[in-house]
Design a protein around this motif. Structure first.
Motif, PDB file in Angstrom:
ATOM      1  N   SER A 119       0.831  -1.201   0.000  1.00 45.72           N
ATOM      2  CA  SER A 119       0.000   0.000   0.000  1.00 45.72           C
ATOM      3  C   SER A 119       0.865   1.251   0.000  1.00 45.72           C
ATOM      4  O   SER A 119       0.645   2.177  -0.788  1.00 45.72           O
ATOM      5  N   SER A 120       1.872   1.267   0.869  1.00 47.35           N
ATOM      6  CA  SER A 120       2.708   2.464   0.976  1.00 47.35           C
ATOM      7  C   SER A 120       3.670   2.606  -0.196  1.00 47.35           C
ATOM      8  O   SER A 120       3.872   3.705  -0.705  1.00 47.35           O
ATOM      9  N   ILE A 121       4.243   1.487  -0.668  1.00 48.54           N
ATOM     10  CA  ILE A 121       5.221   1.596  -1.754  1.00 48.54           C
ATOM     11  C   ILE A 121       4.545   2.007  -3.056  1.00 48.54           C
ATOM     12  O   ILE A 121       5.081   2.776  -3.849  1.00 48.54           O
ATOM     13  N   GLY A 122       3.337   1.512  -3.269  1.00 49.71           N
ATOM     14  CA  GLY A 122       2.620   1.881  -4.486  1.00 49.71           C
ATOM     15  C   GLY A 122       2.268   3.346  -4.527  1.00 49.71           C
ATOM     16  O   GLY A 122       2.509   4.040  -5.527  1.00 49.71           O
ATOM     17  N   ILE A 156      -2.583  -2.134 -12.563  1.00 49.46           N
ATOM     18  CA  ILE A 156      -2.828  -1.332 -13.770  1.00 49.46           C
ATOM     19  C   ILE A 156      -2.574   0.153 -13.496  1.00 49.46           C
ATOM     20  O   ILE A 156      -1.948   0.843 -14.308  1.00 49.46           O
ATOM     21  N   THR A 157      -3.053   0.668 -12.356  1.00 48.04           N
ATOM     22  CA  THR A 157      -2.865   2.092 -12.060  1.00 48.04           C
ATOM     23  C   THR A 157      -1.388   2.439 -11.930  1.00 48.04           C
ATOM     24  O   THR A 157      -0.944   3.503 -12.367  1.00 48.04           O
ATOM     25  N   LEU A 158      -0.625   1.526 -11.354  1.00 49.32           N
ATOM     26  CA  LEU A 158       0.807   1.767 -11.181  1.00 49.32           C
ATOM     27  C   LEU A 158       1.515   1.839 -12.534  1.00 49.32           C
ATOM     28  O   LEU A 158       2.360   2.711 -12.766  1.00 49.32           O
ATOM     29  N   LEU A 159       1.162   0.942 -13.437  1.00 53.40           N
ATOM     30  CA  LEU A 159       1.751   0.950 -14.771  1.00 53.40           C
ATOM     31  C   LEU A 159       1.434   2.243 -15.519  1.00 53.40           C
ATOM     32  O   LEU A 159       2.313   2.844 -16.155  1.00 53.40           O
ATOM     33  N   LEU A 160       0.182   2.673 -15.460  1.00 50.77           N
ATOM     34  CA  LEU A 160      -0.225   3.896 -16.153  1.00 50.77           C
ATOM     35  C   LEU A 160       0.559   5.102 -15.671  1.00 50.77           C
ATOM     36  O   LEU A 160       1.040   5.917 -16.461  1.00 50.77           O
ATOM     37  N   MET A 161       0.675   5.225 -14.357  1.00 46.13           N
ATOM     38  CA  MET A 161       1.356   6.378 -13.790  1.00 46.13           C
ATOM     39  C   MET A 161       2.831   6.397 -14.190  1.00 46.13           C
ATOM     40  O   MET A 161       3.379   7.438 -14.584  1.00 46.13           O
ATOM     41  N   GLY A 162       3.478   5.240 -14.126  1.00 43.35           N
ATOM     42  CA  GLY A 162       4.897   5.180 -14.445  1.00 43.35           C
ATOM     43  C   GLY A 162       5.190   5.500 -15.899  1.00 43.35           C
ATOM     44  O   GLY A 162       6.127   6.227 -16.208  1.00 43.35           O
ATOM     45  N   GLN A 184      -1.456   6.637   3.053  1.00 41.67           N
ATOM     46  CA  GLN A 184      -1.247   8.069   3.187  1.00 41.67           C
ATOM     47  C   GLN A 184       0.222   8.427   3.333  1.00 41.67           C
ATOM     48  O   GLN A 184       0.664   9.500   2.905  1.00 41.67           O
ATOM     49  N   ILE A 185       0.986   7.528   3.949  1.00 43.79           N
ATOM     50  CA  ILE A 185       2.421   7.781   4.124  1.00 43.79           C
ATOM     51  C   ILE A 185       3.114   7.936   2.775  1.00 43.79           C
ATOM     52  O   ILE A 185       4.123   8.624   2.648  1.00 43.79           O
ATOM     53  N   GLY A 186       2.544   7.293   1.747  1.00 43.73           N
ATOM     54  CA  GLY A 186       3.124   7.413   0.425  1.00 43.73           C
ATOM     55  C   GLY A 186       3.206   8.837  -0.072  1.00 43.73           C
ATOM     56  O   GLY A 186       4.071   9.170  -0.900  1.00 43.73           O
ATOM     57  N   VAL A 187       2.326   9.702   0.424  1.00 43.26           N
ATOM     58  CA  VAL A 187       2.338  11.097  -0.030  1.00 43.26           C
ATOM     59  C   VAL A 187       3.595  11.833   0.448  1.00 43.26           C
ATOM     60  O   VAL A 187       4.330  12.382  -0.367  1.00 43.26           O
ATOM     61  N   PRO A 188       3.871  11.871   1.774  1.00 48.77           N
ATOM     62  CA  PRO A 188       5.109  12.555   2.165  1.00 48.77           C
ATOM     63  C   PRO A 188       6.375  11.861   1.686  1.00 48.77           C
ATOM     64  O   PRO A 188       7.369  12.525   1.379  1.00 48.77           O
ATOM     65  N   VAL A 189       6.347  10.505   1.574  1.00 48.09           N
ATOM     66  CA  VAL A 189       7.529   9.818   1.048  1.00 48.09           C
ATOM     67  C   VAL A 189       7.748  10.215  -0.411  1.00 48.09           C
ATOM     68  O   VAL A 189       8.871  10.515  -0.836  1.00 48.09           O
ATOM     69  N   GLY A 190       6.650  10.227  -1.175  1.00 51.01           N
ATOM     70  CA  GLY A 190       6.752  10.658  -2.564  1.00 51.01           C
ATOM     71  C   GLY A 190       7.209  12.099  -2.676  1.00 51.01           C
ATOM     72  O   GLY A 190       7.999  12.455  -3.557  1.00 51.01           O
ATOM     73  N   LEU A 191       6.724  12.933  -1.741  1.00 51.02           N
ATOM     74  CA  LEU A 191       7.132  14.334  -1.718  1.00 51.02           C
ATOM     75  C   LEU A 191       8.610  14.463  -1.378  1.00 51.02           C
ATOM     76  O   LEU A 191       9.335  15.265  -1.985  1.00 51.02           O
ATOM     77  N   VAL A 192       9.072  13.655  -0.414  1.00 45.22           N
ATOM     78  CA  VAL A 192      10.489  13.684  -0.040  1.00 45.22           C
ATOM     79  C   VAL A 192      11.357  13.249  -1.221  1.00 45.22           C
ATOM     80  O   VAL A 192      12.347  13.906  -1.559  1.00 45.22           O
ATOM     81  N   VAL A 232       9.965  -1.957  -9.272  1.00 46.54           N
ATOM     82  CA  VAL A 232      10.035  -2.445  -7.893  1.00 46.54           C
ATOM     83  C   VAL A 232       8.621  -2.579  -7.315  1.00 46.54           C
ATOM     84  O   VAL A 232       8.274  -3.582  -6.676  1.00 46.54           O
ATOM     85  N   GLY A 233       7.791  -1.579  -7.534  1.00 49.33           N
ATOM     86  CA  GLY A 233       6.423  -1.602  -7.018  1.00 49.33           C
ATOM     87  C   GLY A 233       5.604  -2.746  -7.572  1.00 49.33           C
ATOM     88  O   GLY A 233       4.817  -3.376  -6.854  1.00 49.33           O
ATOM     89  N   LEU A 234       5.780  -3.051  -8.842  1.00 51.32           N
ATOM     90  CA  LEU A 234       5.031  -4.151  -9.460  1.00 51.32           C
ATOM     91  C   LEU A 234       5.412  -5.496  -8.836  1.00 51.32           C
ATOM     92  O   LEU A 234       4.537  -6.339  -8.573  1.00 51.32           O
TER      93      LEU A 234
END
Length: 449
Positions: free
Chosen positions: A30-33, A102-108, A170-178, A214-216
């Motif tokens: 959940s967080s890594i995605g 599928i959502t992860l692939l699209l975004m990448g 939700q943690i993915g947001v600040p990690v992604g921001l960092v 990695v996420g996949l």
């Protein structure tokens, strides 16, 4: 008999061990995605503030270029409810796992393409048009990502810890921001301005393709959530989940969108528009502002699970309302400091802005997810969450740019933030608090049907 009992105990222990393993995997997946998806999204936010105006709109004035750049930024938000509807349908029909892949692939793919896109000087008007198209794809992917990531953790774990488990997404947001802002900060500091503006900013976008791989690998190892698996086994999935969610739970969808106003709208001012305001209006360095946002996001990594865990103990609404009220209180001091303060006061107020954000964003996942029955939860929660993007998050930097230009004072933006806080307080007061309810029991939602 004794042997049979021992064997039964071994089976039970094995089942408990397997469940604990799956809960850990689900939380991590959940967080890594969401980390990868938001890393890509925040890269675009930072580039929209610092790079895209002159790269894709070179003939415009500074003000017009900022407006045009933030307009492409807003397009991604407008696409989010579309993504929530598309992937909400499949998430409640086929399951959480396959939809999230599928959502992860699209975004990448979309983000990698942004990193390769030539500027207007090379391909003319096609450059901003392609940029808008890629932004739409990003928005659709994000629209389908959030609710699935939240449910992956919430529907696997201990119901008494839904707030904490939901916060892993939700943690993915600040990690992604960092990661996103950190990458831009590092390159901005190491490269000359010309090199950073011409090719340096592209590196983090291209690096997202590695993160997607990695996420996949992680997501493909996760089993379907037990709550949704039971719905499938009992043949209780909806044939038209999104339509049913709108028909029977429209009130929860609207309240979920409204309760996000004081969280989402100020957040994009605090992390994106601040780059334009402090650098362009008061001539602080890009690196200084990026570092301030980076430190604030790092602090939020610990605050999101803390406030989420607190909501498991004292109730979602109590924690969330506190954050909403403090956001409104901070609105005028925030811009007063940005306008008049020095390096230290600005640094402090940027950090405080994400503290009050964490008080809302942490418990938010569970508060929204708990508002919908299992067979409609992916679509219903996703629509409620992403609908706010159209009216709160997406237009925020654009409207802030316009308000400052028209009024000449940043306090007009403060009023905008206060109004958002009022909307949130009303919506949180009206939505049901199911912090301690059994959300696998659909009978608790019948009165809303």
């Amino acid at each position: 008999m004794v042997l049979g009992r021992n064997e039964a105990n071994k089976v039970i222990d094995s089942q408990h061990t397997e469940k604990r393993t799956q809960v850990r995997r689900a939380a991590f997946a959940s967080s890594i995605g969401t980390t990868i998806e938001w890393y890509d999204f925040f890269l675009y936010n930072t580039a929209a503030a610092l790079i895209f105006p002159h790269l894709f709109f070179p003939s415009s004035s500074a003000y017009a270029g900022a407006l045009q750049s933030f307009a492409t930024y807003a397009v991604g938000f407008a696409a989010r409810p579309v993504g929530a509807a598309i992937f909400g349908y499949w998430g409640d029909r086929l399951g959480r796992k396959v939809t999230l892949v599928i959502t992860l692939l699209l975004m990448g793919i979309a983000s990698g393409a942004v990193g390769l896109l030539p500027g207007a000087a090379t391909i003319g008007v096609a450059a901003p048009l392609i940029l808008v198209g890629l932004r739409l794809i990003q928005g659709i992917a994000i629209g389908g990502e959030w609710s699935g990531s939240v449910l992956l953790a919430m529907e696997w774990g201990d119901q008494r810890k839904r707030g904490l488990l939901g916060s892993f997404a939700q943690i993915g947001v600040p990690v992604g921001l960092v990661l996103g802002t950190g990458g831009m900060t590092l390159l901005s500091a190491l490269l000359p301005d010309q090199a950073f503006s011409s090719w340096g900013w592209r590196i983090p976008f291209l690096a997202s393709l590695i993160l997607v791989g990695v996420g996949l690998l992680i997501r493909l190892r996760i089993m379907e959530t037990p709550m949704f698996a039971k719905i499938v086994a009992r043949q209780r999935t909806s044939q038209k989940p999104v339509s049913d969610a709108i028909k029977h739970h429209w009130r929860e969808i609207l309240l979920s969108a409204g309760l996000r106003f004081s969280e989402q709208m100020p957040f994009y001012l605090f992390t994106s528009y601040v780059l334009v305001y402090v650098v362009a209006q008061h001539h602080y360095s890009k690196t200084f502002v990026l570092v301030a946002v980076l430190v604030a996001a790092t602090l939020e990594l610990g605050l999101i699970p803390y406030f989420s865990h607190l909501s498991d103990r004292v109730g979602r609404k109590r924690v969330y309302l506190t954050g909403a009220v403090l956001t409104g209180v901070l609105a005028f001091p925030y811009f007063a400091v940005l306008k008049n303060g020095g390096y230290v006061p600005i640094f402090v107020v940027v950090i405080l802005s994400l503290v009050v954000h964490a008080m809302q964003y942490g418990p938010q996942a569970a508060l929204i997810g708990e508002s919908f029955p299992t067979h409609l939860r992916y679509g219903g929660a996703g629509l409620g969450y992403q609908l706010a993007s159209v009216f709160a998050g997406g237009p925020a930097p654009l409207l802030a740019t316009w308000l400052l230009h028209v009024t000449g004072t940043p306090y007009s933006i403060s009023i905008y933030i206060v109004l958002a806080a009022v909307v949130t307080v009303v919506c949180v007061a009206l939505i049901a608090d199911r912090s301690r309810s059994d959300i696998s029991d659909d009978s608790i939602y019948v009165r809303r049907a």
